[in-house]
Design a protein around this motif. Structure first.
Motif, short mmCIF file in Angstrom:
data_model
loop_
_atom_site.label_atom_id
_atom_site.label_comp_id
_atom_site.label_asym_id
_atom_site.label_seq_id
_atom_site.Cartn_x
_atom_site.Cartn_y
_atom_site.Cartn_z
N ASP A 47 0.82 -1.22 0.00
CA ASP A 47 0.00 0.00 0.00
C ASP A 47 0.85 1.26 0.00
OD1 ASP A 47 -2.59 -1.23 0.10
OD2 ASP A 47 -2.19 -1.76 2.19
N ASP A 48 2.16 1.10 -0.20
CA ASP A 48 3.08 2.24 -0.16
C ASP A 48 3.21 2.83 -1.57
OD1 ASP A 48 5.11 4.06 0.08
OD2 ASP A 48 6.48 2.72 1.14
N PRO A 49 2.69 4.06 -1.78
CA PRO A 49 2.73 4.66 -3.13
C PRO A 49 4.13 4.99 -3.62
CG PRO A 49 1.93 6.25 -1.50
CD PRO A 49 2.04 4.93 -0.80
N ALA A 50 5.14 4.79 -2.77
CA ALA A 50 6.51 5.00 -3.24
C ALA A 50 6.89 3.97 -4.29
CB ALA A 50 7.48 4.93 -2.06
N TYR A 51 6.18 2.84 -4.32
CA TYR A 51 6.49 1.77 -5.26
C TYR A 51 5.63 1.90 -6.52
CZ TYR A 51 8.89 -0.36 -1.30
OH TYR A 51 9.73 -0.60 -0.24
N THR A 52 6.26 1.75 -7.67
CA THR A 52 5.55 1.90 -8.94
C THR A 52 4.38 0.93 -9.05
OG1 THR A 52 7.61 2.57 -10.01
CG2 THR A 52 5.82 1.87 -11.45
N ARG A 53 4.62 -0.33 -8.68
CA ARG A 53 3.57 -1.33 -8.82
C ARG A 53 2.35 -0.99 -7.96
NH1 ARG A 53 3.17 -6.48 -10.91
NH2 ARG A 53 5.37 -6.48 -11.46
N VAL A 54 2.58 -0.41 -6.80
CA VAL A 54 1.47 -0.03 -5.92
C VAL A 54 0.63 1.06 -6.58
CG1 VAL A 54 0.87 1.00 -3.70
CG2 VAL A 54 2.66 -0.74 -3.83
N ARG A 55 1.29 2.02 -7.21
CA ARG A 55 0.55 3.11 -7.88
C ARG A 55 -0.24 2.56 -9.06
NH1 ARG A 55 5.59 5.54 -7.17
NH2 ARG A 55 6.05 5.54 -9.40
N VAL A 56 0.34 1.61 -9.77
CA VAL A 56 -0.39 0.99 -10.88
C VAL A 56 -1.61 0.24 -10.34
CG1 VAL A 56 -0.27 -0.82 -12.64
CG2 VAL A 56 1.61 0.82 -12.40
N ARG A 57 -1.42 -0.47 -9.24
CA ARG A 57 -2.50 -1.29 -8.66
C ARG A 57 -3.65 -0.45 -8.14
NH1 ARG A 57 -0.18 -5.36 -4.46
NH2 ARG A 57 0.78 -6.01 -6.43
N HIS A 58 -3.32 0.62 -7.41
CA HIS A 58 -4.35 1.38 -6.72
C HIS A 58 -4.85 2.60 -7.49
CE1 HIS A 58 -4.09 -1.12 -3.23
NE2 HIS A 58 -2.82 -0.82 -3.01
N ASP A 59 -4.06 3.07 -8.46
CA ASP A 59 -4.45 4.28 -9.19
C ASP A 59 -4.71 4.01 -10.67
OD1 ASP A 59 -4.09 5.68 -6.82
OD2 ASP A 59 -2.01 6.18 -7.28
N ALA A 60 -3.71 3.46 -11.37
CA ALA A 60 -3.80 3.33 -12.83
C ALA A 60 -4.89 2.34 -13.27
CB ALA A 60 -2.45 2.93 -13.40
N LEU A 61 -4.87 1.14 -12.71
CA LEU A 61 -5.86 0.14 -13.14
C LEU A 61 -7.29 0.55 -12.81
CD1 LEU A 61 -4.01 -3.24 -12.51
CD2 LEU A 61 -5.05 -2.48 -14.65
N PRO A 62 -7.57 1.04 -11.58
CA PRO A 62 -8.93 1.50 -11.32
C PRO A 62 -9.37 2.63 -12.25
CG PRO A 62 -7.77 1.20 -9.25
CD PRO A 62 -6.76 1.05 -10.35
N ALA A 63 -8.43 3.55 -12.59
CA ALA A 63 -8.77 4.64 -13.50
C ALA A 63 -9.13 4.10 -14.88
CB ALA A 63 -7.60 5.62 -13.60
N LEU A 64 -8.38 3.09 -15.34
CA LEU A 64 -8.68 2.49 -16.64
C LEU A 64 -10.05 1.81 -16.63
CD1 LEU A 64 -5.25 0.93 -17.72
CD2 LEU A 64 -6.51 2.76 -18.86
N GLU A 65 -10.35 1.11 -15.57
CA GLU A 65 -11.66 0.45 -15.48
C GLU A 65 -12.78 1.47 -15.38
OE1 GLU A 65 -11.34 -2.76 -12.46
OE2 GLU A 65 -11.42 -3.99 -14.29
N ASN A 66 -12.50 2.59 -14.73
CA ASN A 66 -13.47 3.68 -14.66
C ASN A 66 -13.80 4.22 -16.04
OD1 ASN A 66 -14.74 4.40 -12.35
ND2 ASN A 66 -13.29 5.99 -11.75
N ALA A 67 -12.74 4.40 -16.83
CA ALA A 67 -12.90 5.01 -18.15
C ALA A 67 -13.37 4.03 -19.21
CB ALA A 67 -11.58 5.64 -18.58
#
Length: 384
Positions: free
Chosen positions: A200-220
Motif C-alpha cells: 500500500d506504499d505509493p513509493a512503489y511503482t507497482r502499488v501506484r499501478v495497482r491502486h491508481d492506474a488500473l482503477p482509472a482504466l476500469e473507470n474510463a
C-alpha cells in the motif's frame, strides 16, 4: 460435498503443473504469507501427496521491516501446519541495484535458487496472479518496451541454466486466476493472510499501478481490464516466442556462413572504404561519408577486426524482417559481451543503421565496452 469453488480452482491449477513434473520429485512453494502465495502453498500441500511427490515451503525474510524475522517464523509455522516438509525461511541482504523493488527481487530469487538446489527440488511454485500480470504489462507499456516486455511474466521459466543443465525451474500456476479467488480460497480454508504494508506504499511503482492506474482504466473503459491485459500478454508471448525462434535460427546461420569466409581472408585484406561502399550502393558520397574518410583506419582496424568475437554478413542481415533483424543484432551484441540489462533499444537501433542506413558511420559504442562496426560487407562486434 466438495471444496469451496475458489479452493477447487486453486487446487486444479496446482494439479496441472504437478502433472508435468517428474514423479517423486520435490516441489517447493515460495510463500510470503500473503493471500496469493498462502493459497498456493495450501493447494500444494493438498495435491502433492496425492500425486506421490514430496512438497516443501520456503519464505524469504528481506529484513526490510522491524518485525520481519517474527513474520517469517509465523509463515514457516503455517507452512508446517499445512503439511509442507521441509518448511523454512531464508534471511537475505537486500542491496540497492535498480531501486528497492528490483533489489528485493534479485535477493529473493537468489535465495530461492539456493534453496531449490540444496533440496534438489524439481520446481519452485510462485503465487503471481492475473492481476500481477496486468500490472506488469502496464508498467512495460509505460516504459515503451517491446513485445517481450509486454508479454509479461511467463508461466514457467528457468534460472541459472548452463548448457541445458543445472537450472532451477519456476512455475506460476495461478497466472490465470485473479486475486479475489485466492482471497476467497484462504477464507474458505480458514487461513489468515498477511497484508504486507509495502503493498500500500505509493513509493512503489507497482502499488501506484495497482491502486491508481488500473482503477482509472476500469473507470474510463469498463470492467475486465486486468483480464484483457493478461490475455494480450499471452498472445504477445506467443508472438515473441516465435520471433525469438526465427531470430535464433537466423543468427546461427549468419554466423556460421561468415566464420569460414572471414578467417579465410588475407590478414592484410583492405578495409571497406566509405567512398567505394557508397558507390557500390549507388548513393552519392555525402559530407558525412567524406568525414568518415578521415577516420578510415589501417593497422588499427585490422587489429580490432582480429579481436571481433561476432561476425555477421550485412547482406544477410539486411534481408531479414526488422523484427527478426533487431533480435539478431541484439544477440550478436550480447554474445560479444554487452550486458543484456543495459543494452537498450536505442543501442540496437543505432547498430541497425549500420545495416539499413549506412553513410560511412564509423562505429556504434555499446554497453560493456563493446563496439559494432562495418567493414568489407560485414558487421563485426568486438571489444572497444
Amino acid at each position: 460435498m466438495g471444496p469451496d469453488p475458489a479452493v477447487a480452482t486453486v487446487r486444479l491449477a496446482v494439479r496441472r503443473v504437478l502433472a508435468d513434473l517428474p514423479p517423486g520429485a520435490m516441489v517447493l512453494a515460495a510463500c510470503s504469507g500473503g493471500a496469493d502465495s498462502l493459497a498456493l502453498a495450501a493447494a500444494l500441500a493438498f495435491e502433492a501427496p496425492r500425486s506421490g511427490r514430496p512438497a516443501g515451503g520456503v519464505t524469504i525474510d528481506h529484513g526490510l521491516q522491524d518485525d520481519s524475522a517474527k513474520r517469517a517464523t509465523l509463515v514457516v509455522r503455517t507452512l508446517a501446519d499445512l503439511g509442507l516438509d521441509p518448511a523454512g525461511s531464508v534471511a537475505v541482504d537486500v542491496g540497492a541495484e535498480g531501486g528497492p523493488e528490483n533489489a528485493a527481487r534479485i535477493a529473493r530469487y537468489d535465495a530461492l535458487d539456493e534453496a531449490a538446489r540444496r533440496l534438489n527440488a524439481a520446481a519452485v511454485l510462485l503465487g503471481h496472479t492475473r492481476d500481477d500480470q496486468a500490472e506488469t504489462v502496464l508498467m512495460g507499456l509505460a516504459r515503451g518496451s517491446g513485445a517481450r516486455s509486454l508479454a509479461g511474466m511467463p508461466p514457467t521459466f528457468v534460472r541459472g541454466e548452463v548448457r541445458g543443465e543445472g537450472g532451477v525451474r519456476y512455475h506460476r500456476p495461478l497466472l490465470e486466476l485473479d486475486r479475489e479467488t485466492t482471497r476467497r480460497a484462504c477464507q474458505a480454508m480458514g487461513l489468515e493472510p498477511w497484508d504486507d504494508p509495502h503493498n500500500d506504499d505509493p513509493a512503489y511503482t507497482r502499488v501506484r499501478v495497482r491502486h491508481d492506474a488500473l482503477p482509472a482504466l476500469e473507470n474510463a473503459l469498463g470492467p475486465g481490464i486486468p483480464a484483457a491485459l493478461a490475455r494480450t500478454a499471452r498472445m504477445l508471448r506467443d508472438d515473441a516466442d516465435a520471433l525469438d525462434e526465427f531470430a535464433t535460427r537466423a543468427y546461427s546461420e549468419l554466423t556460421e556462413r561468415e566464420h569460414d569466409a572471414l578467417f579465410a581472408q588475407s590478414e592484410h585484406a583492405p578495409a571497406e572504404h566509405p567512398r567505394s561502399q557508397a558507390a557500390e550502393e549507388n548513393r552519392p558520397v555525402t559530407d558525412e561519408t567524406q568525414g568518415a574518410d578521415e577516420d578510415a583506419p589501417g593497422e588499427g582496424q585490422r587489429s580490432v577486426e582480429g579481436e571481433a568475437v561476432v561476425v555477421l554478413g550485412v547482406e544477410g542481415v539486411a534481408d531479414l524482417p526488422r523484427a527478426v533483424r533487431t533480435r539478431v543484432l541484439r544477440m550478436a551484441a550480447i554474445e560479444a559481451g554487452s550486458p543484456p540489462g543495459t543494452l537498450a533499444a536505442v543501442h540496437v537501433d543505432e547498430v541497425d543503421r549500420l545495416v539499413t542506413a549506412w553513410r560511412g558511420q564509423r562505429r556504434v559504442d555499446l554497453p560493456g565496452g563493446v563496439r559494432a562496426f562495418r567493414r568489407c560487407g560485414r558487421l563485426l562486434f568486438g571489444p572497444g
